[in-house]
Enzyme design. Structure first.
Site, PDB file in Angstrom:
ATOM      1  N   LYS A   1      42.131  87.528  41.677  1.00  0.00           N
ATOM      2  CA  LYS A   1      41.950  88.068  43.291  1.00  0.00           C
ATOM      3  C   LYS A   1      41.995  89.396  43.372  1.00  0.00           C
ATOM      4  CE  LYS A   1      43.081  87.842  47.561  1.00  0.00           C
ATOM      5  NZ  LYS A   1      42.277  87.801  48.565  1.00  0.00           N
TER       6      LYS A   1
HETATM    7  C1  LIG Z   1      36.532  85.614  48.358  1.00  0.00           C
HETATM    8  C2  LIG Z   1      37.790  84.828  48.726  1.00  0.00           C
HETATM    9  N1  LIG Z   1      37.841  83.600  48.295  1.00  0.00           N
HETATM   10  C3  LIG Z   1      38.472  82.687  49.275  1.00  0.00           C
HETATM   11  C4  LIG Z   1      39.424  82.491  49.861  1.00  0.00           C
HETATM   12  C5  LIG Z   1      40.445  82.099  50.136  1.00  0.00           C
HETATM   13  O1  LIG Z   1      41.659  81.903  49.352  1.00  0.00           O
HETATM   14  P1  LIG Z   1      43.056  81.584  49.682  1.00  0.00           P
HETATM   15  O2  LIG Z   1      42.562  80.497  50.948  1.00  0.00           O
HETATM   16  O3  LIG Z   1      44.047  81.441  49.069  1.00  0.00           O
HETATM   17  O4  LIG Z   1      43.312  82.714  50.530  1.00  0.00           O
HETATM   18  C6  LIG Z   1      39.386  84.322  49.689  1.00  0.00           C
HETATM   19  C7  LIG Z   1      40.659  85.246  50.062  1.00  0.00           C
HETATM   20  O5  LIG Z   1      41.827  85.357  50.123  1.00  0.00           O
HETATM   21  C8  LIG Z   1      38.924  85.656  49.281  1.00  0.00           C
HETATM   22  O6  LIG Z   1      39.023  86.659  49.108  1.00  0.00           O
END
Ligand SMILES: Cc1ncc(COP(=O)(O)O)c(C=O)c1O
Length: 318
Positions: free
Chosen positions: A157
């Protein structure tokens, strides 16, 4: 943004308007940062942060993948977040820890530029709207392909990577849709611009595998477990684009958006054009987990203790 009093910055609690960085910060120029999106919910037992330790562990992994050495341990960041929530008097909010290469050296191999960290918290409603959560949203398959493992690290991330999501989101918003769905280089379904995706086909709950070009979402993992516990068959496999249109139900899930049904993709109505039965069933249980109403998922909650009776001397920097 809904401003609150304090932001935690490099170990200090500073006033919101004083949380500044140098314009020559490396992360501002090259996107060299990693972050998390976390939520705190008001439960009967007080404020609780959903899967806090899992988010901080992912932050550490994202940092390590980009050779960024975090100056604070996960436990220190966790304690700082608890204190920040208490000092801001928040019971529920969004939580954004960010680590980035700061000011000190330019160029691409800037090892001596220090790693700076902030944690910000603020009240933030459902990212795709409360109505979207109830009635479903309209989505569009993006003409932009999701970043692949050949050039970047989908599992991290990282700040710079979000330019890909921003292109897709902007395209879909400009075309009048609420969210974009990105495909990978082969044309298989990856995820939304900021959420993972689930498709219901022949009564089975299907989602791209964790080795796909997706962020391995923490909400995604939670929903896989919840769906299995509710007795559904969950399958992790490649999803063809056409399956988006042929699906009985589709939903997106992420920390900011929470669980959002999709009622239309590329102008194809899904099911009866409203949230389907399986989606609604899983959504209700997921919300129970977030708000501490599901005994079996209480271990996912990191409860924030109430402030001590005696006021500690303020450590706010001037
Ligand atoms: C590109 C992307 N995919 C999926 C998610 C979902 O991840 P999470 O459930 O850990 O927030 C996020 C959010 O953080 C994201 O930015």
């Amino acid at each position: 943004m809904d401003q609150v009093d304090l932001i935690w910055q490099n170990g200090d609690f500073v006033r919101w308007e004083d949380a500044q960085v140098h314009v020559l910060s490396h992360g501002l120029h090259y996107g060299t940062g990693v972050f998390e999106g976390i939520r705190c919910y008001e439960t009967e037992r007080g404020p609780a942060i959903f899967r806090h330790r899992d988010h901080l562990a992912r932050l550490e992994r994202s940092a390590s993948l980009y050779y960024l050495e975090l100056p604070y341990s996960a436990e220190e960041l966790r304690a700082a977040t608890h204190e920040l929530l208490r000092r801001n008097g928040l019971k529920s909010c969004y939580i954004r820890p960010l680590a980035f290469r700061g000011y000190g050296e330019m160029g691409l191999y800037a090892k001596s530029a220090p790693i700076e960290m902030i944690i910000a918290v603020w009240p933030w409603g459902a990212y795709l709207g409360d109505e979207g959560k109830r009635k479903g949203i309209r989505a569009k398959v993006s003409s932009w392909r999701r970043i692949g493992p050949g050039g970047l690290i989908p599992h991290a991330k990282a700040s710079g990577q979000y330019l890909n999501s921003i292109l897709a989101k902007t395209e879909s918003a400009n075309a009048g849709y609420e969210e974009a769905i990105l495909l990978d280089e082969r044309g298989f379904v990856c995820e939304g611009s900021g959420e993972n995706i689930f498709v219901i086909r022949d009564g089975e709950v299907v989602t791209p595998p964790h080795v796909a070009s997706i962020l391995d979402g923490i909400s995604r993992k939670s929903v896989i477990q919840i769906a299995r516990d509710l007795g559904y068959t969950v399958v992790e496999r490649d999803i063809a684009r056409a399956e988006l249109y042929l699906a009985e139900e589709v939903f997106l899930i992420g920390t900011a958006a929470e669980l959002v049904p999709v009622r239309e993709i590329d102008d194809h109505p899904l099911g009866e054009g409203k949230p389907g039965e399986i989606t609604t069933h899983i959504q209700a249980k997921f919300e129970d987990a977030l708000y501490g109403r599901a005994e079996e998922y209480l271990e996912w909650l990191d409860f924030v203790e109430a402030p001590a009776e005696v006021d500690a001397p303020s450590k706010v920097t001037p």
